[in-house]
Design a protein around this motif. Structure first.
Motif, PDB file in Angstrom:
ATOM      1  N   THR A 299       0.838  -1.204   0.000  1.00 28.31           N
ATOM      2  CA  THR A 299       0.000   0.000   0.000  1.00 28.31           C
ATOM      3  C   THR A 299       0.874   1.256   0.000  1.00 28.31           C
ATOM      4  N   ALA A 300       1.888   1.237   0.857  1.00 25.43           N
ATOM      5  CA  ALA A 300       2.779   2.399   0.945  1.00 25.43           C
ATOM      6  C   ALA A 300       3.475   2.639  -0.387  1.00 25.43           C
ATOM      7  N   TYR A 301       3.922   1.569  -0.998  1.00 25.63           N
ATOM      8  CA  TYR A 301       4.620   1.684  -2.279  1.00 25.63           C
ATOM      9  C   TYR A 301       3.682   2.235  -3.358  1.00 25.63           C
ATOM     10  N   ALA A 302       2.465   1.714  -3.381  1.00 31.35           N
ATOM     11  CA  ALA A 302       1.499   2.179  -4.389  1.00 31.35           C
ATOM     12  C   ALA A 302       1.188   3.655  -4.191  1.00 31.35           C
ATOM     13  N   ASN A 303       1.027   4.071  -2.926  1.00 29.97           N
ATOM     14  CA  ASN A 303       0.741   5.480  -2.653  1.00 29.97           C
ATOM     15  C   ASN A 303       1.889   6.374  -3.108  1.00 29.97           C
ATOM     16  N   LYS A 304       3.095   5.901  -2.833  1.00 32.46           N
ATOM     17  CA  LYS A 304       4.258   6.710  -3.185  1.00 32.46           C
ATOM     18  C   LYS A 304       4.386   6.827  -4.707  1.00 32.46           C
ATOM     19  N   LYS A 305       4.168   5.720  -5.390  1.00 33.57           N
ATOM     20  CA  LYS A 305       4.220   5.745  -6.852  1.00 33.57           C
ATOM     21  C   LYS A 305       3.169   6.705  -7.406  1.00 33.57           C
ATOM     22  N   GLN A 308       4.330  10.197  -6.977  1.00 35.94           N
ATOM     23  CA  GLN A 308       5.407  10.493  -7.928  1.00 35.94           C
ATOM     24  C   GLN A 308       4.851  10.757  -9.319  1.00 35.94           C
TER      25      GLN A 308
ATOM     26  N   GLY B  11      10.437  -0.267  -3.902  1.00 38.08           N
ATOM     27  CA  GLY B  11       9.945   0.646  -2.874  1.00 38.08           C
ATOM     28  C   GLY B  11      11.029   1.356  -2.109  1.00 38.08           C
ATOM     29  N   ASN B  18       9.884  12.421  -1.581  1.00 36.51           N
ATOM     30  CA  ASN B  18       8.458  12.287  -1.265  1.00 36.51           C
ATOM     31  C   ASN B  18       8.141  12.126   0.223  1.00 36.51           C
ATOM     32  N   ALA B  21       7.474   6.927   4.021  1.00 39.11           N
ATOM     33  CA  ALA B  21       6.462   6.026   3.478  1.00 39.11           C
ATOM     34  C   ALA B  21       5.186   6.122   4.306  1.00 39.11           C
ATOM     35  N   ASP B  22       4.106   5.906   3.631  1.00 39.88           N
ATOM     36  CA  ASP B  22       2.811   6.114   4.255  1.00 39.88           C
ATOM     37  C   ASP B  22       2.282   4.800   4.830  1.00 39.88           C
ATOM     38  N   ILE B  23       2.838   4.420   5.960  1.00 39.24           N
ATOM     39  CA  ILE B  23       2.353   3.189   6.602  1.00 39.24           C
ATOM     40  C   ILE B  23       1.545   3.556   7.842  1.00 39.24           C
ATOM     41  N   TRP B  33      -6.600  -3.125   0.154  1.00 42.10           N
ATOM     42  CA  TRP B  33      -6.143  -2.818  -1.201  1.00 42.10           C
ATOM     43  C   TRP B  33      -7.377  -2.555  -2.058  1.00 42.10           C
ATOM     44  N   ALA B  57      -2.743  -3.755  -4.736  1.00 41.25           N
ATOM     45  CA  ALA B  57      -2.288  -2.432  -4.308  1.00 41.25           C
ATOM     46  C   ALA B  57      -2.171  -1.478  -5.494  1.00 41.25           C
ATOM     47  N   ASP B  58      -1.758  -2.005  -6.648  1.00 40.72           N
ATOM     48  CA  ASP B  58      -1.645  -1.141  -7.824  1.00 40.72           C
ATOM     49  C   ASP B  58      -1.921  -1.954  -9.093  1.00 40.72           C
TER      50      ASP B  58
END
Ligand SMILES: [Fe+2]
Ligand SMILES: [Fe+2]
Ligand SMILES: [Fe+2]
Lengths: 312, 122
Positions: A299-305, A308, B11, B18, B21-23, B33, B57-58
């Motif tokens: 989730t954190a990675y997706a948010n950061k991407k 960006q 990651g 940025n 990290a948003d945890i 997700w 997640a993506d």
């Protein structure tokens, strides 16, 4: 107004028109489906555990690849069903929580241990066999997403039963020890398998409404009888026996008669007191807890991407 | 000739630009997700068909998961993943009004026309 909608709804059901998630439906229909579909999904997921137990100990590479593929299919079945349930407005996390807190049930059969390799054969033959018997009519269930998920599931299930039967067939032609191992597995799984169809019709609280709404098409007892009739014949091909001295062809009924089922045991297992209930739930809870950092990191990675990409 | 090798870990870059990290750590703000709708092309030449949904997640993960969940038996040669919240659907309650205009136009179908038997290949 409410009554009117309900009449329209029942007319659609009677005319075999499928209900889709955004259509009006009685609240009880929605609740019944959420209960049934999520419990079915949980059964697929928990059902991976007893077989997963034998993947590393499969007797050959062929058997190992097959078992791995079967267990992976069961994960897929769980996922199809969870997403069908989600169309009714329950979230995946809620369902997971209901499983972990014991609020939602799963099939009683998966609370029995898998003691020998022959159990892999018997599970495929009897447990998947009983599941197929239950699931084929569900392909025509009145709720569209459930019916479509079941079509997919049923297509994949038939290899599950065949590979199980093949394991037993191989053992039946093996040494005396192998034959005994197979017979012992059949003896242990037979009664739990026929309990899988659920309580007797007159004690099945949800059945009548489910039939009226065409969520279910056949009663528990009808399906159980059908299953017993089929298996009583198939066991002869293997040269093994079913552990029921009352099992006998009834010429007037054109069905097999069978002995009485130990419903005490069934309710004990449903209520959490089966041999492996605790182990199964602990395994699910551990998997969920151990996976937490993965879910968070993704989730954190997706948010950061996403941030960006916006900045770029 | 020189080039710069930019090694990137999953990651593990862009942190400085940025922020952290948003945890989330509190259970209350935990988020599932997102849900994705999956469309599969069975074979070249056919259109993509809706097969179901899944969580990821993506987009990249949605496609990878769709590969595992929906194409274990060579069911697909191409996958589309669309985040569910971006799908706009007609309202079933409007069905009558929406589709009624097509209801009385049987002449749009070839079977509407009665031609003599003698006419071939039409
Ligand atoms: Fe399954
Ligand atoms: Fe199943
Ligand atoms: Fe199966």
């Amino acid at each position: 107004m409410e009554k009117n909608l309900e009449t329209i709804f029942q007319e659609k059901i009677d005319a075999e028109i499928r209900i889709e998630p955004k259509d009006w439906m009685p609240e009880k229909y929605r609740q019944t489906l959420i209960r049934q579909i999520s419990q079915h999904a949980h059964s697929e997921i928990v059902g991976m555990l007893p077989e997963g137990n034998w993947i590393t100990r499969a007797p050959s590479l062929r058997r190992k690849a097959i078992l791995l593929a079967k267990v992976q299919d069961e994960a897929g079945h769980g996922l199809y069903l969870y997403s069908a349930a989600e169309t009714l407005g329950i979230s995946r996390d809620e369902m997971t929580e209901q499983l972990h807190t014991g609020k939602a049930k799963y099939s009683s059969i998966f609370n029995y241990p898998t003691l020998s390799w022959a159990d892999m054969g018997v599970i495929g033959w009897l447990v998947d066999g009983a599941a197929i018997m239950n699931q084929v009519p569900l392909c025509r269930s009145s709720f569209g997403p459930y019916a479509r998920a079941m079509v997919r599931v049923c297509k994949e299930e038939s290899f599950h039963q065949r590979q199980g039967f093949e394991i037993l067939l191989t053992l039946s032609k093996g040494t005396e020890a192998q034959r005994q191992m197979a017979q012992d597995a059949i003896d242990r799984w037979w009664w739990p398998s026929i309990m899988m169809f659920g309580p007797k019709d007159d004690e099945s609280p949800n059945s009548i409404l489910s039939m009226k709404w065409k969520i279910k098409r056949f009663s528990n007892d009808e399906l159980r009888q059908k299953f017993i009739d089929v298996i009583a014949e198939q066991v002869k091909v293997l040269g093994f026996t079913l552990p029921d001295k009352d099992l006998k062809w009834n010429e007037t009924r054109k069905h097999y008669d069978f002995g009485s089922i130990n419903w005490d045991e069934f309710w004990q297992v449903i209520q959490g007191n089966g041999p492996c209930n605790k182990e199964r739930l602990d395994a699910r809870k551990k998997a969920w807890a151990d996976g937490e950092w993965v879910r968070d990191a993704a989730t954190a990675y997706a948010n950061k991407k996403a941030k960006q990409n916006k900045a770029a | 000739m020189s080039f710069q090798l930019n090694k990137q870990y999953y990651g593990d870059y862009g942190e400085a630009k940025n922020g952290a990290a948003d945890i989330s750590t509190s259970g209350a703000s935990k988020q599932e997700w997102p849900l994705w709708e999956i469309f599969i092309r069975n074979k070249q030449g056919l259109d993509h068909k809706h097969v179901g949904s899944l969580h990821a997640a993506d987009a990249a993960m949605a496609i990878e998961n769709a590969r595992d969940v929906y194409t274990r038996r060579m069911e697909g040669v191409s996958i589309w993943a669309v985040e569910t919240k971006f799908i706009h659907a007609s309202n079933p309650d409007d069905a009558a009004a929406l589709y009624d205009p097509a209801n009385d136009k049987a002449y749009r179908h070839p079977t509407f026309y009665d031609l003599p038997e003698a006419v071939k290949y039409m």
